[in-house]
Motif scaffolding. Structure first.
Motif, mmCIF file in Angstrom:
data_model
loop_
_atom_site.group_PDB
_atom_site.id
_atom_site.type_symbol
_atom_site.label_atom_id
_atom_site.label_comp_id
_atom_site.label_asym_id
_atom_site.label_seq_id
_atom_site.Cartn_x
_atom_site.Cartn_y
_atom_site.Cartn_z
ATOM 1 N N ALA A 1 140.590 48.781 44.161
ATOM 2 C CA ALA A 1 140.625 48.604 45.763
ATOM 3 C C ALA A 1 140.417 50.313 46.303
ATOM 4 O O ALA A 1 139.690 50.051 47.450
ATOM 5 C CB ALA A 1 142.252 48.318 46.133
ATOM 6 N N LEU A 2 140.772 51.154 45.692
ATOM 7 C CA LEU A 2 140.584 52.442 46.359
ATOM 8 C C LEU A 2 138.768 52.708 46.408
ATOM 9 O O LEU A 2 138.455 53.374 47.284
ATOM 10 C CB LEU A 2 141.315 53.546 45.632
ATOM 11 N N GLU B 1 147.466 41.089 60.424
ATOM 12 C CA GLU B 1 146.825 42.364 61.052
ATOM 13 C C GLU B 1 148.305 43.390 60.580
ATOM 14 O O GLU B 1 147.567 44.596 60.113
ATOM 15 C CB GLU B 1 146.769 42.212 62.402
ATOM 16 N N LYS B 2 149.459 43.113 60.559
ATOM 17 C CA LYS B 2 150.407 44.116 60.340
ATOM 18 C C LYS B 2 150.149 44.463 58.891
ATOM 19 O O LYS B 2 150.451 45.439 58.282
ATOM 20 C CB LYS B 2 151.695 43.491 60.472
ATOM 21 N N SER B 3 149.995 43.130 57.791
ATOM 22 C CA SER B 3 149.842 43.410 56.681
ATOM 23 C C SER B 3 148.590 44.412 56.214
ATOM 24 O O SER B 3 148.702 45.030 55.312
ATOM 25 C CB SER B 3 149.800 42.127 56.020
ATOM 26 N N ASP C 1 147.437 51.745 55.025
ATOM 27 C CA ASP C 1 148.295 53.101 54.973
ATOM 28 C C ASP C 1 148.776 53.446 53.603
ATOM 29 O O ASP C 1 148.688 54.534 53.247
ATOM 30 C CB ASP C 1 149.605 52.886 55.876
ATOM 31 N N HIS C 2 149.021 52.361 52.971
ATOM 32 C CA HIS C 2 149.380 52.667 51.473
ATOM 33 C C HIS C 2 148.060 53.195 50.496
ATOM 34 O O HIS C 2 148.375 54.137 49.965
ATOM 35 C CB HIS C 2 150.012 51.187 50.702
ATOM 36 N N HIS C 3 146.781 52.483 50.771
ATOM 37 C CA HIS C 3 145.976 52.902 50.295
ATOM 38 C C HIS C 3 145.553 54.565 50.481
ATOM 39 O O HIS C 3 145.031 55.238 49.492
ATOM 40 C CB HIS C 3 144.523 52.089 50.544
#
Length: 293
Positions: free
Chosen positions: A274-275, A240-242, A248-250
């Protein structure tokens, strides 16, 4: 959702509050058209606001009372899917048709009338005399779920998975192989992914690598006491953290794309894919930022 199933669950007497909550939540998932009730263990535990271990302990109580039956299901690829739950509903007739004091239903569970009743843990044959309980459940409410009989191939795959999991345990602390295999199979019935269970055993073996042998639990005791559960829950938390960090990075990359930032030159092709898959940006925005898919 089945209103009749909820009414039935609410009127069952003799359960502890937590077990009653599980029964009511199961009834809330009951489909009156198909008779099926198949929430995932995670969803059901979240709705009941309790841990999975606590959930399955109360589920066992409901099974022992004859109120619920669990059916294991496959995922279509030879693996294990979420359980399917069968609710043993007793549909009672009107008050004037019921004998005083309640009567036993066809599966040994005391029918709930105006005076209330207690859950019986003994499921036997119904008496031949008229009891005021409809002998056959309403087919529109409780159509029997399609049960998937375990095939030899699936059973063999389950045995192989259990063997792989047990092989990860510290070899000099193995004991009671049959008991260990039984506990592993029981854990997999609770929708614990075999790979998660194997990683849990592997993590314990790594954590105890430098211990003296007397400090390492025998395998039968370790599985019996469900010490793997803490490791499985830690794996879920880490995932879940990953996932949150990745989201957040995306979001940050999407911001660069929408603003056509010079930083876009650092975005790789897999990240662009991925975006787009996450629908954070459009194909037009990707092209306007000078990126390629």
């Amino acid at each position: 959702m089945s209103g009749m199933a909820l009414i039935w669950a609410a009127n069952v007497k003799g359960l502890k509050p937590a077990a009653k909550i599980v029964l009511i939540q199961l009834a809330d998932f009951h489909n009156k058209e198909t008779g099926q009730c198949n929430p995932s263990a995670k969803r059901l535990a979240d709705e009941c606001e309790m841990g999975r271990a606590t959930l399955f302990r109360h589920m066992t109580t409901l099974e022992e009372c004859g109120l619920v039956t669990r059916h294991a299901r496959g995922d279509g690829d030879g693996g294990r899917g979420s359980n399917q739950y069968e609710l043993h509903l007793d549909i009672t007739l009107g008050p004037s048709s019921r004998p005083k004091g309640g009567a036993s239903g066809p599966n040994g569970v005391v029918s709930q009338n105006e005076t209330g009743g207690n859950v019986s843990k003994k499921r036997g044959k119904s008496p031949s005399r008229e009891t005021g309980v409809v002998p056959k459940r309403d087919s529109n409410l409780t159509i029997e779920p399609v049960k998937e009989p375990p095939s030899r191939k699936r059973e063999a795959a389950g045995d192989e998975e259990a063997e792989k999991i047990l092989a990860t345990y510290p070899p000099d602390r193995l004991r009671g192989k049959a008991a260990c295999i039984a506990q592993i199979e029981e854990a997999m019935k609770e929708e614990i992914a075999p790979e998660d269970l194997r990683l849990a055993v592997q993590a314990y073996a790594t954590d105890t690598a430098g211990f003296t042998r007397s400090k390492v639990c025998f395998s039968d005791n370790w599985f019996q006491s469900r010490r793997w559960l803490a490791y499985v829950e830690k794996q879920a938390e880490d995932r879940e953290k990953s996932a949150a960090l990745q989201a957040d990075h995306h979001a940050r990359l999407a911001c660069w794309v929408s603003e056509r930032s010079p930083m876009c030159k650092h975005i790789t092709a897999p990240q662009v894919t991925a975006l787009l898959a996450s629908k954070l940006v459009s194909q037009a925005q990707i092209q306007a930022a000078g990126l390629r898919t």
